[in-house]
Design a protein around this motif. Structure first.
Motif, short mmCIF file in Angstrom:
data_model
loop_
_atom_site.label_atom_id
_atom_site.label_comp_id
_atom_site.label_asym_id
_atom_site.label_seq_id
_atom_site.Cartn_x
_atom_site.Cartn_y
_atom_site.Cartn_z
N VAL A 416 52.67 -12.27 16.79
CA VAL A 416 53.63 -11.76 15.81
C VAL A 416 54.97 -12.43 16.03
O VAL A 416 55.53 -12.36 17.13
N VAL A 417 55.47 -13.08 15.00
CA VAL A 417 56.78 -13.73 15.05
C VAL A 417 57.82 -12.73 14.57
O VAL A 417 57.68 -12.14 13.48
N LEU A 418 58.87 -12.56 15.36
CA LEU A 418 59.94 -11.61 15.05
C LEU A 418 61.24 -12.38 14.85
O LEU A 418 61.91 -12.74 15.83
N PRO A 419 61.62 -12.71 13.62
CA PRO A 419 62.96 -13.26 13.40
C PRO A 419 64.00 -12.25 13.90
O PRO A 419 63.94 -11.07 13.56
N ALA A 420 64.93 -12.72 14.71
CA ALA A 420 65.80 -11.77 15.42
C ALA A 420 66.68 -10.96 14.48
O ALA A 420 66.65 -9.73 14.49
N ARG A 421 67.47 -11.64 13.66
CA ARG A 421 68.51 -10.93 12.91
C ARG A 421 67.93 -10.05 11.83
O ARG A 421 67.19 -10.49 10.95
N GLY A 422 68.23 -8.76 11.92
CA GLY A 422 67.80 -7.81 10.90
C GLY A 422 66.41 -7.26 11.11
O GLY A 422 66.03 -6.29 10.47
N THR A 423 65.63 -7.88 12.00
CA THR A 423 64.28 -7.39 12.28
C THR A 423 64.25 -6.60 13.58
O THR A 423 63.91 -5.42 13.62
N VAL A 424 64.65 -7.26 14.68
CA VAL A 424 64.74 -6.55 15.96
C VAL A 424 66.18 -6.24 16.32
O VAL A 424 66.45 -5.55 17.31
N THR A 425 67.14 -6.75 15.53
CA THR A 425 68.54 -6.38 15.70
C THR A 425 69.01 -5.67 14.44
O THR A 425 68.33 -5.67 13.42
N THR A 426 70.20 -5.09 14.51
CA THR A 426 70.72 -4.34 13.36
C THR A 426 71.00 -5.24 12.18
O THR A 426 71.03 -4.78 11.04
N GLY A 427 71.25 -6.54 12.42
CA GLY A 427 71.56 -7.46 11.34
C GLY A 427 73.01 -7.43 10.93
O GLY A 427 73.40 -8.15 10.01
N VAL A 428 73.82 -6.62 11.60
CA VAL A 428 75.25 -6.53 11.29
C VAL A 428 76.03 -6.78 12.59
O VAL A 428 76.37 -5.83 13.30
N PRO A 429 76.31 -8.05 12.93
CA PRO A 429 77.00 -8.33 14.19
C PRO A 429 78.45 -7.86 14.15
O PRO A 429 79.11 -7.90 13.10
#
Length: 719
Positions: A416-429
């Motif tokens: 399973v590929v997990l693009p970091a931003r918005g998927t495993v992170t909040t996506g709002v730095p």
């Protein structure tokens, strides 16, 4: 005299039930509109009755104020029945059907028992006659099952009826050859076959209903009407008259009747029937039918209506699961087995009669056993219950499979590929550090960075983080001229003083000939803390390093742990530096990290993983991770249920990665259930065939194997 046309039914504006205008429980005039209600209670909830009592005749009275037309067709007061509860009418019908089913089963048991014990107490002729009557009555539910079946399944459903008929033929042969006493055993066999198969089919149906219970409950909670926004005003309309593209209003307390995209408004919603989670929905967001608006008001543009709504489509999928490869193979094997059962019965009867010299009645009894023992019905239904259960359980988590083939592919995922931003992170730095290198003011440098990114990429998450930091410090943004955005790298532009401005990654500054040696120590320190770094350069010199933190989502580590438990390897895909990516991966428990992957490179990165021989899934947002999703074997699109574009394998109503992982877990459980069912059904078929062909299995024994195999296959949904 011509008969006047019948009045069309209306819809109760409170509970949504269909109401016969001539038999309405109550009615009222609101403004210039006549409303029909199913009961006085619903009318009381809707508003004040508009049939005022006549004014007294004795003296003129001041005219009563006109009743105001309600602003909406839906009541402001909440219904006594929760909108997320199924209507009571289906529940009443279900209870009535259950009582009727119980009576039918009691009758089957009674008839089967009579056929078994009658020869013990009555003379042969009378006993055979009584048995024949019992058999005829027991054949009725078997005939009904055959008539209800469609296509090739009709032949599979006909085998119990055929086996009973062959036993009856054996009884007739024995009667003609040896008298009434000889017919008692074949008639008892016929009654036993019919009774056992009927009872087994009923038990199987009970488990099958449980397998699709989640989806049926969700569908029962959907409203029956919608409030359309028309140029002339808001109009309540039956749901079957709503079309895609029309605008629907959903006020506070109401359930969304269609899949759609929010055109205007902002509200807090419960995204799924019977869910306890709440989420904030704004313009541009997708919602599906069944979501409940708890606070606020939404105007939607319908994308899917009626039978094309997300919940309705997955409900149909649960009823026709034969698209999965393993299920297709089992269905084909079942049809072959059914044909062999009929052919085998003919061969057995012929061989026993002509070669073994047995009587015709004995040969027909052997043929009856072969017909049932070699039936492939259970094998053909091996995928129905596991798939229906998988689809229903995934839907409870807001995950909706495209089709049965998507379930099969999801069950085989190894990476399973997990693009970091918005998927495993909040996506709002958020900005955590502004480290100056030159003498310029910190606020000035932050303002330049925010202004440059806002001018070139206003919707980018980094832009939102910089703007939020500038706003918190009340920094006035300067005007940046000639802004140019380079995807995954940063922004070029001209500062108000004419200086060349570069805001972005180290790679962007180096490509523009800006030395980053002065910033290297700061960048290494911030990236070691898991920060995303943005460098700001003006007039050919690096001026500052801005650190941003895109925090991991609360559920992300649990999702990774669940992937590990399933034996699926997670891969973190990010455009950040290797130090930042490894820091994020360590916090989540992900060992396999692909860092500094630009957006245009993500599709090829996913393809490289698929070429390794494993089935690769990508979990991401289509707007941001579309290329990676398109390159995956299994695309799992977050917050995409109800969208008219694309056909990912799995659509999610929300954006929690744990729900996506749960869909993979349900698919694996379904595949395991199908394999177990195929094993059980195949074993029953082989064992029954050996015993029946060897003459060791009487027809009731074959019926018992047939029924047990069917029940065990259907019971798999309870695992």
């Amino acid at each position: 005299m011509a008969t006047p046309p019948a009045a069309a039914n209306a819809t109760c504006p409170v509970c949504g039930r269909s109401v016969d205008k001539l038999r309405a429980g109550a009615m009222g005039i609101y403004g210039e509109t006549i409303r029909y209600f199913c009961s006085p209670e619903c009318k009381g909830q809707f508003g004040v009755a508009s049939f005022p009592p006549p004014a007294p005749v004795e003296a003129p009275a001041a005219p009563a104020p006109a009743a105001a037309e309600p602003a909406r067709s839906f009541p402001e007061a909440p219904d006594k029945r929760s909108d997320t509860e199924p209507d009571t009418a289906p529940a009443s019908r279900a209870r009535g059907e259950e009582r009727g089913r119980g009576r039918r089963l009691a009758a089957v048991l009674l008839l089967g028992g009579l056929a078994a014990v009658t020869p013990l107490f009555l003379p042969p002729v009378l006993a055979a006659s009584m048995q024949a009557v019992c058999v005829l009555l027991l054949l009725v539910p078997l005939c009904s099952a055959v008539m209800a079946a469609k296509g090739p399944e009709r032949l599979e459903e006909a085998l119990p009826l055929l086996a009973s008929a062959i036993s009856v033929a054996a009884a007739v042969s024995a009667l003609l050859a040896s008298g009434a006493s000889a017919a008692e055993l074949p008639l008892g066999f016929a009654a036993g076959v019919a009774a056992i198969c009927t009872l087994g089919r009923d038990a199987e149906a009970r488990f099958a209903r449980q397998a699709g219970g989640e989806l049926r409950s969700m569908l029962a909670a959907l409203p029956r009407s919608a409030l359309l926004v028309r140029p002339e005003g808001e109009t309540e309309t039956d749901l079957d008259r709503v079309r895609a593209g029309e605008e629907v209003l959903v006020p506070t307390g109401e359930i969304v009747p269609v899949d759609g995209v929010v055109r205007a408004g902002e509200a807090t919603t419960v995204p799924l029937p019977f869910s306890e989670d709440e989420e904030r929905v704004r313009s541009g967001d997708l919602v599906i039918a069944g979501a409940k608006v708890t606070r606020g008001e939404l105007r939607l543009v319908a994308t899917f209506v009626g039978a094309e709504r997300t919940l309705a489509r997955v409900a149909r999928l649960g009823q026709s699961p034969k698209q999965a490869p393993l299920v297709r193979g089992a269905v084909l094997a079942a049809r072959i087995a059914t044909a062999l059962a009929i052919g085998g019965a003919v061969v057995v009867a012929a061989l026993e009669t002509w070669l073994a010299g047995r009587s015709l009645a004995a040969s027909l009894i052997g043929a009856s056993s072969v017909v049932l023992a070699m039936s492939g019905r259970a094998l053909g239904r091996s995928g129905a219950s596991p798939l229906a259960s998988c689809i229903g359980r995934a839907a409870k988590h807001g995950a909706f499979f495209r089709d049965a083939a998507a379930v099969d592919a999801a069950a085989r995922v190894g990476t399973v590929v997990l693009p970091a931003r918005g998927t495993v992170t909040t996506g709002v730095p958020s900005v955590t550090n502004v480290e100056r290198i030159a003498e310029r003011d910190e606020s000035e440098l932050l303002g330049l960075a925010a202004a440059a990114t806002a001018a070139a990429a206003p919707d980018h998450p980094v832009t939102q983080g910089l703007l939020a930091a500038a706003s918190a410090r009340t920094i006035d943004l300067p005007e940046v001229r000639r802004p140019a955005y380079q995807a995954g790298r940063g922004v070029l532009g001209a500062a108000p003083g004419g200086e060349n401005l570069v805001v972005g990654s180290r790679q962007l500054l180096l490509s523009e000939g800006v030395s980053i040696a002065a910033a290297d120590e700061i960048v290494s320190r911030l990236e070691g803390q898991g920060r995303t770094t943005i460098l700001v350069a003006a007039a050919g010199k690096v001026q500052a390093v801005i650190g941003l933190c895109d925090a991991p989502r609360p559920e992300a580590r649990h999702a990774v742990e669940k992937l590990d438990g399933l034996g699926i390897e997670p891969v973190l895909l990010t455009g950040d530096s290797r130090t930042t990516a490894e820091s994020l991966g360590e916090s989540l428990g992900v060992d396999h990290v692909r860092a500094q992957v630009e957006p245009e490179e993500r599709a090829s990165e996913v393809r490289r993983l698929t070429e390794s021989g494993t089935t690769v899934a990508v979990i991401g947002h289509p707007a941001r991770d579309g290329a990676a999703l398109d390159s995956a074997d299994v695309a799992i699109a977050l917050k995409w249920a109800g969208a008219p574009q694309g056909e990912p394998a799995v659509r999610l109503a929300g954006d929690r990665v744990t729900d996506a992982v749960q869909a993979l877990a349900e698919a694996r459980a379904a595949l395991g259930g199908i394999r177990r069912n195929v094993t059980v059904a195949s074993s029953a078929l082989v064992l029954g065939a050996i015993l029946a062909v060897g003459g060791l299995l009487p027809p009731p024994g074959a019926a018992l194997i047939w029924a047990l195999a069917s029940v065990l296959v259907a019971r798999e949904s309870r695992r």
